[in-house]
Write a protein that holds these residues in place. Structure first.
Motif, PDB file in Angstrom:
ATOM      1  N   ILE A 100       0.840  -1.207   0.000  1.00  0.00           N
ATOM      2  CA  ILE A 100       0.000   0.000   0.000  1.00  0.00           C
ATOM      3  C   ILE A 100       0.872   1.253   0.000  1.00  0.00           C
ATOM      4  O   ILE A 100       0.621   2.209  -0.739  1.00  0.00           O
ATOM      5  N   LEU A 101       1.916   1.216   0.823  1.00  0.00           N
ATOM      6  CA  LEU A 101       2.831   2.360   0.879  1.00  0.00           C
ATOM      7  C   LEU A 101       3.555   2.534  -0.456  1.00  0.00           C
ATOM      8  O   LEU A 101       3.740   3.667  -0.929  1.00  0.00           O
ATOM      9  N   GLU A 102       3.945   1.409  -1.081  1.00  0.00           N
ATOM     10  CA  GLU A 102       4.573   1.477  -2.401  1.00  0.00           C
ATOM     11  C   GLU A 102       3.659   2.184  -3.403  1.00  0.00           C
ATOM     12  O   GLU A 102       4.109   3.020  -4.195  1.00  0.00           O
ATOM     13  N   GLY A 103       2.367   1.820  -3.367  1.00  0.00           N
ATOM     14  CA  GLY A 103       1.428   2.437  -4.292  1.00  0.00           C
ATOM     15  C   GLY A 103       1.282   3.927  -4.066  1.00  0.00           C
ATOM     16  O   GLY A 103       1.226   4.707  -5.020  1.00  0.00           O
ATOM     17  N   LEU A 104       1.227   4.328  -2.803  1.00  0.00           N
ATOM     18  CA  LEU A 104       1.097   5.753  -2.485  1.00  0.00           C
ATOM     19  C   LEU A 104       2.337   6.527  -2.920  1.00  0.00           C
ATOM     20  O   LEU A 104       2.247   7.645  -3.455  1.00  0.00           O
ATOM     21  N   VAL A 105       3.512   5.935  -2.704  1.00  0.00           N
ATOM     22  CA  VAL A 105       4.758   6.583  -3.112  1.00  0.00           C
ATOM     23  C   VAL A 105       4.839   6.667  -4.632  1.00  0.00           C
ATOM     24  O   VAL A 105       5.326   7.660  -5.192  1.00  0.00           O
TER      25      VAL A 105
END
Length: 902
Positions: free
Chosen positions: A844-849
């Protein structure tokens, strides 16, 4: 002293049958009709047993004379016979309508409307009333107790497609090159119809279609009707839509938003041929082949075990081992329900039959009715993920992936154990929260007594594991030998008593030794040796001692059955102190003996044993009917996808929707599995979703076994997911609890079916899989000793999974050593996710970044390992705080004087 744990609070057999009827909409036959249905079911099982033992070659061995060849069948013919048996049973067991459906309710308004409009004495009113009476007589069965004329008509029609497939196979083979229209027209098959059809053809009506086309259409329509009756409208509608799509999917504009769904134009003739007359796609394709070869035989194995009394013995043993501990009745229910669910493959039936024993004991111990029903339904549905049988799912996985069966059950073991570990943890925490102890030892069976009275029930399970994992027999052969083992074991146990034990076992041993000697000397068994002695046969090449012993062992089951039956017939009044058949067997024996006019036969061991064999075959075929109908109908979906060329386009569409994100793809897959699973059996859901999603899942690089198990786990969630939750509603019926509350609780208890699949997809080491140069493989000793691989890829994820499930249990129940407040529950939930699947928050964090234009990978072991350590630290701290709070409360309770102490 051993006690019977089944008390008055337990559902009677009649109540169980009534509840199952209400849920599964299945008829209860009486009299001659009941005998006819049982005879058809037994014939179905006999056909499948022959297939398992001798494959598709039909011969008649006659001692001394030799073997008479009766011919052989092709795969398509066998599959068609298999489906036909299921269709006939479906039309006999399930009504077309009970009069409470939408169409029936709307039709029922016609008569009052006509009566009000034209008056009660009108000719039209009387005609409509008579027509209504005729339709109700011909179609409706509101009380689930009679076969209506429509059923008889459909059964008669069912015989036509199978007769054509078996009798005209050469013509079917020719259609592969010449097309279905090249087959004989209807008037050539039935010349008597030519005077009727010829005038219709001259005016342009399409009556000159081939008979093969007509039989294909009829067969598909019969499958759809059987699907509607047994499984409901959802699956039937879905399959129908795919058939319609195969014909008119070319009308989808290729340049539209859904242009990927556009397919080439196809004629009805080619569609019917591909959906009915080939084994590569359609109704008779891989799912039905798997049912013929694997699924039915293992359903039958489960039926033999259940009717032998093994189910009741295992439940009693589980209670005797854990019943006195904190929450013991629920823990025993989890273990026994999981075991029986593994064999039956039916969450609903297992919830009712096993739950009839387990749920009352959980309620008596102090669990609420809704929680008791939820535990039973959740554990029963989880049985289908438990090796070595796994319901029918494991066999489909083997066929679709090509992975050897032993590798499938080895890979599925740890996730299944993790699920049941979570169930045990949660029922324990619920016991802590409610102050629920165990039952008194006096209320439970004695463990040693139970072991001595039924240890032999473990032999077939042990042999099955040996055949599959160690000897590595084919699945079909292992199933056949396991059934032979059950039948032989029960024959010996039934004939065994103080007077017969020495001669019985001695005779079996002597014949086995003589059989082995015959192989070592003549090169053939005793019967063939007799032929050689009489001059009607020739001696073969003598076997070595080991080979002779092994060859004779293959016939040991037959020897045991023949000798034991001989003893039973020789001493018809001898007692059978060890055998304790299922209650259904004894009831059937009593009823059958009464019908025959010889009630005393019900107490004779030989009659009871024969009833056990036939009742097992009857029960197995009835259970398999819905599975066969489901796989036959579901086979249409992958058939349309493969024949139409939709597969690659569908994969592109799914990839576009998921945006190339594995997490989104998995989430969509899980949601689809739950939705599809709500209205259809697990097998049908699995077949359909694998057809649509296998390629996109494989293209992500995940292990193929992980992808298939992921779909299976989420599909099983549907049995306990509101608003459908059929297994949970069955549990509520047994527990006499609120249905929605039971379903909600069952859903929460099964939440680890959601996180565990994500865990083994991101960490295939949980499935004991390692990626090789070309494919994934099950790890061996060399991989275990490779600590640089084993620790980070297997040991850490497995430990994280079990610890995460423990934390999830605290989150769901809201109690550990003492009650947990909402804030702490949220922290336990975070710890659970970090321990089990740290990849989820990282992705999820990868997607936001990535949205910010920064692309980086965060799922390396250094990061996931650190998150697991952090999650472990959270769990340790929260646990210590909760334990300290529990001790403080306990100390305060001890230091506070009671009301009478002053």
């Amino acid at each position: 002293m051993s006690k019977d744990i089944h008390d008055s609070d337990t559902l009677s057999d009649d109540e169980q049958e009534e509840l199952l009827q209400e849920i599964e909409r299945q008829r209860s036959h009486r009299g001659l009709l009941a005998g006819l249905v049982a005879l058809i079911a037994i014939a179905f099982s006999a056909f499948q047993l022959w297939i398992a033992a001798y494959s598709y070659q039909f011969t008649l061995p006659i001692p001394i004379v030799g073997t008479i060849d009766l011919g052989s069948l092709q795969q398509l013919q066998v599959n068609t016979i298999h489906v036909t048996f299921a269709l006939i049973l479906a039309f006999l067991l399930f009504p077309a309508s009970r009069g409470n459906g939408f169409v029936a309710r709307r039709a029922a308004t016609v008569e009052p409307a006509v009566r009000n409009r034209f008056g009660p004495d009108s000719v039209l009113t009387r005609a409509v009333e008579r027509l209504g009476d005729g339709v109700r007589w011909a179609v409706l069965d509101p009380d689930l107790e009679r076969v209506v004329p429509l059923d008889i008509l459909l059964i008669g029609l069912t015989a036509l497609p199978v007769a054509y497939t078996v009798g005209e196979y050469d013509e079917i083979q020719g259609m592969a090159f010449m097309g279905i229209d090249s087959a004989r027209p209807v008037y050539e098959v039935y010349p008597v119809l030519e005077p009727v059809l010829a005038p219709l053809a001259t005016i342009g009506l399409p009556v000159d279609v081939s008979y093969a086309f007509l039989m294909g259409v009829l067969g598909i329509l019969l499958v759809l009707e059987a699907t509607r009756r047994t499984l409901g409208l959802l699956l039937m509608s879905l399959v129908s839509l795919f058939i319609i799509y195969a014909r008119w999917g070319y009308l989808v504009p290729s340049d539209s938003a859904i242009g990927a769904l556009s397919i080439p134009s196809e004629s009805w003739g080619n569609i019917i041929y591909n959906l009915w007359y080939i084994t590569e796609a359609g109704v008779m394709s891989t799912p039905v082949t798997v049912s013929v070869r694997f699924i039915f035989i293992f359903i039958l194995f489960g039926a033999f075990l259940e009717m032998s009394g093994a189910g009741k013995w295992f439940i009693d043993l589980a209670y005797s081992l854990t019943g006195t501990r904190k929450g013991g009745p629920a823990k025993a229910g989890v273990v026994s329900s999981g075991f029986m669910g593994m064999l039956s493959g039916s969450s609903i039936a297992n919830t009712v039959t096993t739950g009839a024993f387990t749920i009352p004991l959980m309620k008596r111990a102090g669990y609420s009715p809704s929680f008791s029903g939820a535990v039973e339904s959740s554990a029963s549905s989880g049985g289908q993920m438990l090796p070595p049988v796994m319901g029918a799912a494991a066999f489909l996985i083997v066929e679709y992936t090509g992975i050897p069966y032993p590798d499938v059950i080895i890979g599925a073991t740890l996730p299944a154990l993790a699920f049941f570990f979570g169930m045990l943890v949660m029922v324990h925490f619920e016991a802590v929260q409610g102050g629920i102890g165990g039952l008194a030892r006096s209320e439970l069976p004695d463990t040693l007594t139970k072991l001595r009275s039924g240890w032999f029930y473990l032999i077939p399970i042990g042999l099955l594991l040996y055949f599959l994992v160690i000897a590595r027999f084919s699945i079909n052969r292992a199933g056949w030998y396991s059934i032979v083992a059950v039948v032989a074991l029960l024959a010996v146990i039934t004939a065994y008593n103080e007077r017969t034990r020495v001669p019985l076992l001695g005779t079996i041993t002597a014949i086995y030794v003589a059989h082995a000697v015959a192989y070592a000397v003549i090169g053939s068994g005793l019967v063939e040796t007799l032929s050689v002695i009489l001059g009607s046969g020739t001696a073969g090449e003598p076997y070595g001692l080991t080979q002779a012993a092994t060859a004779a062992a293959a016939d040991l089951g037959t020897i045991a059955v023949l000798v034991s039956v001989a003893f039973l017939l020789a001493q018809p009044r001898a007692d059978a102190p060890l055998v304790e058949f299922d209650e259904e067997v004894d009831e059937t024996a009593q009823h059958s003996a009464t019908v025959l006019g010889r009630p005393h036969l019900a107490s004779r061991s030989a009659f009871r044993y024969a009833t056990f064999v036939l009742k097992s075959m009857d029960s197995g075929a009835r259970t398999a009917t819905t599975v066969v109908v489901a796989v036959a109908a579901a086979g249409v979906v992958p058939g349309v996808i493969s024949v139409s060329g939709l597969g690659p386009n569908l994969a592109q569409l799914i990839d576009a929707v998921s945006g190339g994100s594995m997490l989104i793809l998995l989430s969509l897959t899980g949601i689809a599995a739950v939705i599809f699973g709500m209205g259809m059996p697990t097998t049908a859901m699995y077949i359909i979703l694998i057809a649509m999603l296998e390629t996109p899942l494989q293209e992500t690089g995940m292990a193929i076994l992980a992808a298939h198990l992921f779909i299976l786990y989420f599909g099983l969630m549907a049995d306990v997911t509101p608003p459908v939750a059929v297994a949970a509603f069955a549990g509520a019926g047994v527990a006499k609890a609120d249905e929605f509350k039971t379903a909600t609780t069952a859903f929460l208890l099964s939440l680890n079916k959601i996180l565990v699949p994500f865990a083994f997809v991101f960490s295939p080491g949980i499935l004991l899989l390692r990626e090789g140069p070309e494919e994934w493989y099950v790890i061996g000793l060399a991989d275990v000793t490779d600590l640089g691989y084993f620790v980070p890829e297997v040991l850490v994820p497995v430990a994280g999974m079990f610890l995460g499930i423990y934390a999830l249990g605290v989150t769901i129940i809201g109690c550990q050593y003492s009650p947990v407040n909402q804030t702490a529950r949220s922290l336990y939930a975070v710890a659970s996710i970090l321990l089990m699947v740290p990849e989820i928050p990282l992705l999820i964090l990868e997607g936001l970044v990535a949205v910010a234009g920064i692309h980086m990978s965060m799922t390396s072991f250094a990061i996931t390992g650190s998150l697991r350590v952090f999650g472990l630290a959270m769990l340790v701290i929260l646990t210590n705080q909760n334990r300290s709070r529990a001790r403080t409360v306990s100390d305060n309770e001890r230091s506070t004087p009671a009301a009478g102490d002053a």
